[in-house]
Design an enzyme around this catalytic site. Structure first.
Site, PDB file in Angstrom:
ATOM      1  N   LYS A  23      -3.038  -1.075  -8.351  1.00  9.59           N
ATOM      2  CA  LYS A  23      -4.420  -1.034  -7.836  1.00  9.59           C
ATOM      3  C   LYS A  23      -5.402  -0.862  -8.993  1.00  9.59           C
ATOM      4  O   LYS A  23      -6.482  -1.462  -9.000  1.00  9.59           O
ATOM      5  CB  LYS A  23      -4.585   0.101  -6.810  1.00  9.59           C
ATOM      6  CG  LYS A  23      -3.876  -0.112  -5.496  1.00  9.59           C
ATOM      7  CD  LYS A  23      -4.369  -1.307  -4.694  1.00  9.59           C
ATOM      8  CE  LYS A  23      -5.765  -1.104  -4.112  1.00  9.59           C
ATOM      9  NZ  LYS A  23      -6.130  -2.224  -3.183  1.00  9.59           N
ATOM     10  N   TYR A  25       2.357   1.774  -7.454  1.00  4.27           N
ATOM     11  CA  TYR A  25       1.272   1.398  -6.536  1.00  4.27           C
ATOM     12  C   TYR A  25      -0.090   1.604  -7.188  1.00  4.27           C
ATOM     13  O   TYR A  25      -0.913   0.682  -7.258  1.00  4.27           O
ATOM     14  CB  TYR A  25       1.366   2.210  -5.236  1.00  4.27           C
ATOM     15  CG  TYR A  25       0.086   2.176  -4.414  1.00  4.27           C
ATOM     16  CD1 TYR A  25      -0.357   0.985  -3.843  1.00  4.27           C
ATOM     17  CD2 TYR A  25      -0.682   3.331  -4.223  1.00  4.27           C
ATOM     18  CE1 TYR A  25      -1.537   0.945  -3.103  1.00  4.27           C
ATOM     19  CE2 TYR A  25      -1.858   3.297  -3.483  1.00  4.27           C
ATOM     20  CZ  TYR A  25      -2.280   2.103  -2.929  1.00  4.27           C
ATOM     21  OH  TYR A  25      -3.452   2.054  -2.206  1.00  4.27           O
ATOM     22  N   THR A  70      -8.456   2.540  -4.107  1.00  3.53           N
ATOM     23  CA  THR A  70      -7.965   3.879  -3.775  1.00  3.53           C
ATOM     24  C   THR A  70      -8.360   4.906  -4.828  1.00  3.53           C
ATOM     25  O   THR A  70      -8.589   4.558  -5.990  1.00  3.53           O
ATOM     26  CB  THR A  70      -6.422   3.827  -3.664  1.00  3.53           C
ATOM     27  OG1 THR A  70      -5.898   5.144  -3.636  1.00  3.53           O
ATOM     28  CG2 THR A  70      -5.794   3.122  -4.855  1.00  3.53           C
ATOM     29  N   ASP A  71      -8.372   6.167  -4.418  1.00  2.17           N
ATOM     30  CA  ASP A  71      -8.625   7.256  -5.390  1.00  2.17           C
ATOM     31  C   ASP A  71      -7.400   7.497  -6.282  1.00  2.17           C
ATOM     32  O   ASP A  71      -7.491   8.198  -7.293  1.00  2.17           O
ATOM     33  CB  ASP A  71      -9.016   8.558  -4.672  1.00  2.17           C
ATOM     34  CG  ASP A  71      -7.934   9.100  -3.743  1.00  2.17           C
ATOM     35  OD1 ASP A  71      -6.913   8.409  -3.502  1.00  2.17           O
ATOM     36  OD2 ASP A  71      -8.109  10.234  -3.246  1.00  2.17           O
ATOM     37  N   GLU A  72      -6.244   6.901  -5.904  1.00  2.00           N
ATOM     38  CA  GLU A  72      -5.015   7.186  -6.659  1.00  2.00           C
ATOM     39  C   GLU A  72      -5.064   6.611  -8.073  1.00  2.00           C
ATOM     40  O   GLU A  72      -4.268   6.993  -8.927  1.00  2.00           O
ATOM     41  CB  GLU A  72      -3.791   6.673  -5.890  1.00  2.00           C
ATOM     42  CG  GLU A  72      -3.730   7.283  -4.497  1.00  2.00           C
ATOM     43  CD  GLU A  72      -2.408   7.099  -3.775  1.00  2.00           C
ATOM     44  OE1 GLU A  72      -1.373   6.934  -4.418  1.00  2.00           O
ATOM     45  OE2 GLU A  72      -2.433   7.147  -2.524  1.00  2.00           O
ATOM     46  N   SER A  81       0.781  -1.245   0.000  1.00  4.10           N
ATOM     47  CA  SER A  81       0.000   0.000   0.000  1.00  4.10           C
ATOM     48  C   SER A  81       0.814   1.299   0.000  1.00  4.10           C
ATOM     49  O   SER A  81       0.220   2.380  -0.005  1.00  4.10           O
ATOM     50  CB  SER A  81      -0.925   0.005   1.227  1.00  4.10           C
ATOM     51  OG  SER A  81      -0.158   0.111   2.416  1.00  4.10           O
TER      52      SER A  81
HETATM   53  P1  NAD Z   1      -1.506  -1.826   5.053  1.00 10.50           P
HETATM   54  O1  NAD Z   1      -0.258  -1.813   4.229  1.00 10.50           O
HETATM   55  O2  NAD Z   1      -1.515  -1.174   6.377  1.00 10.50           O
HETATM   56  O3  NAD Z   1      -1.974  -3.345   5.283  1.00 10.50           O
HETATM   57  C1  NAD Z   1      -1.956  -4.302   4.263  1.00 10.50           C
HETATM   58  C2  NAD Z   1      -2.230  -5.668   4.900  1.00 10.50           C
HETATM   59  O4  NAD Z   1      -2.250  -6.648   3.835  1.00 10.50           O
HETATM   60  C3  NAD Z   1      -1.154  -6.114   5.899  1.00 10.50           C
HETATM   61  O5  NAD Z   1      -1.751  -6.688   7.028  1.00 10.50           O
HETATM   62  C4  NAD Z   1      -0.355  -7.150   5.115  1.00 10.50           C
HETATM   63  O6  NAD Z   1       0.246  -8.132   5.948  1.00 10.50           O
HETATM   64  C5  NAD Z   1      -1.434  -7.744   4.211  1.00 10.50           C
HETATM   65  N1  NAD Z   1      -0.888  -8.357   2.993  1.00 10.50           N
HETATM   66  C6  NAD Z   1       0.007  -7.811   2.125  1.00 10.50           C
HETATM   67  N2  NAD Z   1       0.263  -8.673   1.117  1.00 10.50           N
HETATM   68  C7  NAD Z   1      -0.507  -9.769   1.344  1.00 10.50           C
HETATM   69  C8  NAD Z   1      -0.720 -10.995   0.652  1.00 10.50           C
HETATM   70  N3  NAD Z   1      -0.051 -11.272  -0.479  1.00 10.50           N
HETATM   71  N4  NAD Z   1      -1.589 -11.890   1.159  1.00 10.50           N
HETATM   72  C9  NAD Z   1      -2.263 -11.637   2.327  1.00 10.50           C
HETATM   73  N5  NAD Z   1      -2.101 -10.502   3.013  1.00 10.50           N
HETATM   74  C10 NAD Z   1      -1.245  -9.583   2.539  1.00 10.50           C
HETATM   75  O7  NAD Z   1      -2.613  -1.223   4.086  1.00 10.50           O
HETATM   76  P2  NAD Z   1      -3.881  -0.296   4.444  1.00 10.50           P
HETATM   77  O8  NAD Z   1      -3.443   1.118   4.483  1.00 10.50           O
HETATM   78  O9  NAD Z   1      -4.599  -0.884   5.583  1.00 10.50           O
HETATM   79  O10 NAD Z   1      -4.742  -0.473   3.107  1.00 10.50           O
HETATM   80  C11 NAD Z   1      -5.694  -1.535   2.985  1.00 10.50           C
HETATM   81  C12 NAD Z   1      -6.342  -1.464   1.622  1.00 10.50           C
HETATM   82  O11 NAD Z   1      -6.986  -0.204   1.469  1.00 10.50           O
HETATM   83  C13 NAD Z   1      -5.350  -1.586   0.458  1.00 10.50           C
HETATM   84  O12 NAD Z   1      -5.961  -2.368  -0.555  1.00 10.50           O
HETATM   85  C14 NAD Z   1      -5.156  -0.151  -0.013  1.00 10.50           C
HETATM   86  O13 NAD Z   1      -4.852  -0.107  -1.383  1.00 10.50           O
HETATM   87  C15 NAD Z   1      -6.534   0.420   0.283  1.00 10.50           C
HETATM   88  N6  NAD Z   1      -6.560   1.878   0.533  1.00 10.50           N
HETATM   89  C16 NAD Z   1      -5.700   2.427   1.452  1.00 10.50           C
HETATM   90  C17 NAD Z   1      -5.759   3.802   1.703  1.00 10.50           C
HETATM   91  C18 NAD Z   1      -4.863   4.442   2.735  1.00 10.50           C
HETATM   92  O14 NAD Z   1      -4.855   5.672   2.833  1.00 10.50           O
HETATM   93  N7  NAD Z   1      -4.125   3.691   3.534  1.00 10.50           N
HETATM   94  C19 NAD Z   1      -6.679   4.604   1.011  1.00 10.50           C
HETATM   95  C20 NAD Z   1      -7.541   3.995   0.081  1.00 10.50           C
HETATM   96  C21 NAD Z   1      -7.476   2.628  -0.138  1.00 10.50           C
HETATM   97  P1  TYD Z   2       1.471   9.069   2.042  1.00  7.79           P
HETATM   98  O1  TYD Z   2       1.020   9.025   3.463  1.00  7.79           O
HETATM   99  O2  TYD Z   2       2.654   8.250   1.636  1.00  7.79           O
HETATM  100  O3  TYD Z   2       0.187   8.720   1.142  1.00  7.79           O
HETATM  101  P2  TYD Z   2      -0.006   8.815  -0.469  1.00  7.79           P
HETATM  102  O4  TYD Z   2       1.303   8.924  -1.133  1.00  7.79           O
HETATM  103  O5  TYD Z   2      -0.670   7.496  -0.746  1.00  7.79           O
HETATM  104  O6  TYD Z   2      -0.894   9.994  -0.706  1.00  7.79           O
HETATM  105  O7  TYD Z   2       1.788  10.579   1.660  1.00  7.79           O
HETATM  106  C1  TYD Z   2       0.819  11.599   1.792  1.00  7.79           C
HETATM  107  C2  TYD Z   2       1.418  12.876   1.234  1.00  7.79           C
HETATM  108  O8  TYD Z   2       2.497  13.281   2.085  1.00  7.79           O
HETATM  109  C3  TYD Z   2       2.017  12.691  -0.164  1.00  7.79           C
HETATM  110  O9  TYD Z   2       1.765  13.886  -0.898  1.00  7.79           O
HETATM  111  C4  TYD Z   2       3.508  12.532   0.102  1.00  7.79           C
HETATM  112  C5  TYD Z   2       3.722  13.375   1.352  1.00  7.79           C
HETATM  113  N1  TYD Z   2       4.815  12.912   2.251  1.00  7.79           N
HETATM  114  C6  TYD Z   2       5.801  13.801   2.678  1.00  7.79           C
HETATM  115  O10 TYD Z   2       5.794  14.988   2.313  1.00  7.79           O
HETATM  116  N2  TYD Z   2       6.772  13.341   3.512  1.00  7.79           N
HETATM  117  C7  TYD Z   2       6.832  12.053   3.937  1.00  7.79           C
HETATM  118  O11 TYD Z   2       7.783  11.676   4.675  1.00  7.79           O
HETATM  119  C8  TYD Z   2       5.803  11.146   3.503  1.00  7.79           C
HETATM  120  C9  TYD Z   2       5.801   9.708   3.947  1.00  7.79           C
HETATM  121  C10 TYD Z   2       4.803  11.620   2.676  1.00  7.79           C
END
Ligand code: NAD
Ligand code: TYD
Length: 355
Positions: free
Chosen positions: A165, A161, A135-137, A86
Site C-alpha cells: 500500500k 500488505y 491505510t494508516d498501516e 487487504s
Molecule cells: P476487501 O478485501 O474487502 O475488498 C477488496 C475488493 O477489491 C474485492 O471486491 C476484490 O474482489 C477487489 N479486487 C482485488 N484485487 C483486484 C484486482 N486486481 N482488480 C479488481 N478488483 C480487485 O477490502 P476492503 O477492506 O474493502 O478495503 C478496500 C480498500 O480500503 C483497500 O484499498 C484497503 O487497502 C483500504 N483500507 C481498508 C481498511 C480496512 O480496515 N478494511 C482500512 C483502511 C484502508
Molecule cells: P485485522 O482485522 O486483521 O486488521 P489489521 O491487521 O489490518 O489491523 O486485525 C485487527 C487486530 O486484531 C490486529 O491487531 C490483529 C488482531 N487479530 C487477532 O488477535 N485475532 C484474529 O483472529 C485476527 C484476524 C486479528
C-alpha cells in the site's frame, strides 16, 4: 465528461458500503470494476444491481487495455480506487498477490487514468480526480505514548500488505508530481461494519462466538487499533472527492483507540445480551490466546484534524454505537454469512488457525 465515476473494488467490504451510500446521497452514475477475488461479493450490491445508474464490470485493475477502454467509453469525472488485497495475515503467507494488485495494478490504473486525462479538454482536466483509498498501516507502528499518525509522519510499513500500500501511495504521489494528474489520497484506520469478510477481527469474532468456536486473540491481546465505522469512512471519501485539495493526502480515523482484547470482550458482552441462547454462553469463555502474528504492529492511531478542520468532516459513530449496529447486521444476515462460507474461506481458516 459524464456525471459518472469509476469505482474499483466496489464488491468488497468498503467499496460496497461506499456504493450504497453514494446512491443514497449523490446523483452521479457508477461503473464498478472488480475482479471478484475471494473478498469480492456481488451479493453486497443486490439492492443496486437493477439501478439504471449502476454498472458492474468484471475485470482486473491491472488490465490496462480494459481500464483505458472503460475510461474512454464512460468519460467519468473521477476514479475512486478501493481495489486491493487487504488482509495482513494473507500477505504474510503470500505477498505476491499484494504486489501484483496493490502495486502493479495501481500502476496500470494510474497509466490508464493519465492517458484518459491528458486527452481531456482543459476544463475537464481541472475537474477530473483520481482518489486513492489507502491505510494508516503505511506509517508503521506506534509506542503507547507516541502521538497519533499525521499526514507528515514518515512512512515505515512493516507487513507485505502495508509495504504494497505504501508503494501504491508513492506512485499516486509521483503521478501528481510528475504528470500533474489531479490525485487525492486518504489514509484511514481500521474499518468495521456490515459486509466485512470474516477473516478480519470483528466479523471473525462475531461469527465464531455465535457458533461456539474459539475466539483466537493474537499474542497478549494488547495491540491497539483506531476503529472507524465504515459509513464514516465512506463519508470521508465522498468529502475528500468533493472538496479535497488536489495532490493532498488526508488521514481519516474514528477517534476510537481500542485494545484487541477489549474489542473481543465488548463483542462478547453485546452477544450475551442479544443471543443468550447461543451454544456457549458467556461468549467470553471462548477467548483463547494464540501465537502472535509475525511482525505484529503494536499500535495504530490517527490524527484526523486536517480533514476535520479543512473539509468539515467528523465521524458520527462512537465505537459502542457502531459495534452494536455491526453485530445486529450480522445477526440479521445469516444467509450472507452462509453464502460466503465457501471452500476457499474454510481452507483459509484451517491454514491460519491450524484447525
Ligand atoms: P476487501 O478485501 O474487502 O475488498 C477488496 C475488493 O477489491 C474485492 O471486491 C476484490 O474482489 C477487489 N479486487 C482485488 N484485487 C483486484 C484486482 N486486481 N482488480 C479488481 N478488483 C480487485 O477490502 P476492503 O477492506 O474493502 O478495503 C478496500 C480498500 O480500503 C483497500 O484499498 C484497503 O487497502 C483500504 N483500507 C481498508 C481498511 C480496512 O480496515 N478494511 C482500512 C483502511 C484502508
Ligand atoms: P485485522 O482485522 O486483521 O486488521 P489489521 O491487521 O489490518 O489491523 O486485525 C485487527 C487486530 O486484531 C490486529 O491487531 C490483529 C488482531 N487479530 C487477532 O488477535 N485475532 C484474529 O483472529 C485476527 C484476524 C486479528
Amino acid at each position: 465528461m459524464q456525471n459518472k465515476i469509476i469505482v474499483t473494488g466496489g464488491a468488497g467490504f468498503i467499496g460496497s458500503n461506499f456504493i450504497l451510500q453514494w446512491f443514497a446521497n449523490e446523483s452521479a452514475a457508477i461503473v464498478n470494476l472488480d475482479l471478484l477475488t475471494y473478498a469480492g461479493n456481488p451479493e453486497n450490491l443486490v439492492t443496486v444491481s437493477e439501478n439504471s445508474r449502476y454498472q458492474f464490470v468484471h475485470g482486473d485493475i491491472g488490465n490496462r487495455e480494459l481500464a483505458r477502454g472503460l475510461l474512454t467509453e464512460h468519460q467519468p469525472r473521477a476514479v475512486v480506487h478501493f481495489a486491493a488485497e487487504s488482509h495482513v495475515d494473507r500477505s504474510i503467507h503470500g505477498p505476491d498477490d499484494f504486489v501484483r494488485t496493490n502495486v502493479n495494478g495501481t500502476l496500470g490504473l494510474l497509466e490508464a487514468a493519465r492517458s484518459y486525462w491528458s486527452n481531456l479538454p482543459p476544463t475537464d482536466q481541472q475537474a477530473f480526480r483520481f482518489l486513492h483509498v489507502s491505510t494508516d498501516e503505511v506509517y508503521g507502528s506506534l509506542g503507547l505514548d507516541d502521538p497519533p499518525f499525521h499526514e507528515n509522519t514518515a512512512y515505515a510499513p512493516n507487513s507485505p500488505y502495508s509495504a504494497s500500500k505504501a508503494a501504491s501511495d508513492h506512485l499516486v504521489r509521483a503521478y501528481h508530481h510528475t504528470y500533474g494528474l489531479p490525485t487525492l489520497t486518504t489514509n484511514c484506520s481500521n474499518n468495521y461494519g456490515p459486509r466485512q469478510f470474516p477473516e478480519k477481527l470483528i466479523p471473525l469474532m462475531i461469527l465464531n462466538a455465535r457458533a461456539g468456536k474459539p475466539l483466537p486473540v493474537y499474542g497478549d491481546g494488547q495491540n491497539v487499533r483506531d476503529w472507524i465505522f465504515v459509513d464514516d469512512h465512506c463519508d470521508a471519501v465522498r468529502t475528500v472527492l468533493a472538496r479535497g485539495g488536489v495532490g493532498e493526502t488526508y488521514n481519516v480515523g474514528g477517534r476510537s483507540e481500542q485494545k484487541n482484547m477489549d474489542v473481543v470482550e465488548t463483542v462478547c458482552a453485546v452477544l450475551d445480551e442479544l443471543r443468550p441462547d447461543d451454544p456457549v454462553v458467556p461468549h467470553r469463555s471462548l477467548i483463547r490466546f494464540v501465537q502472535d502474528r509475525p511482525g505484529h504492529d503494536r499500535r495504530y492511531a490517527i490524527d484526523s484534524r486536517k480533514i476535520e478542520r479543512e473539509l468539515g468532516w467528523h465521524p458520527t459513530e462512537t465505537f459502542a454505537s457502531g459495534l452494536r449496529k455491526t453485530i445486529e447486521w450480522y445477526l440479521e444476515h445469516d444467509q450472507w454469512t452462509r453464502n460466503i462460507a465457501t471452500g476457499a474461506y474454510r481452507e483459509w481458516v484451517a491454514k491460519q488457525y491450524s484447525l
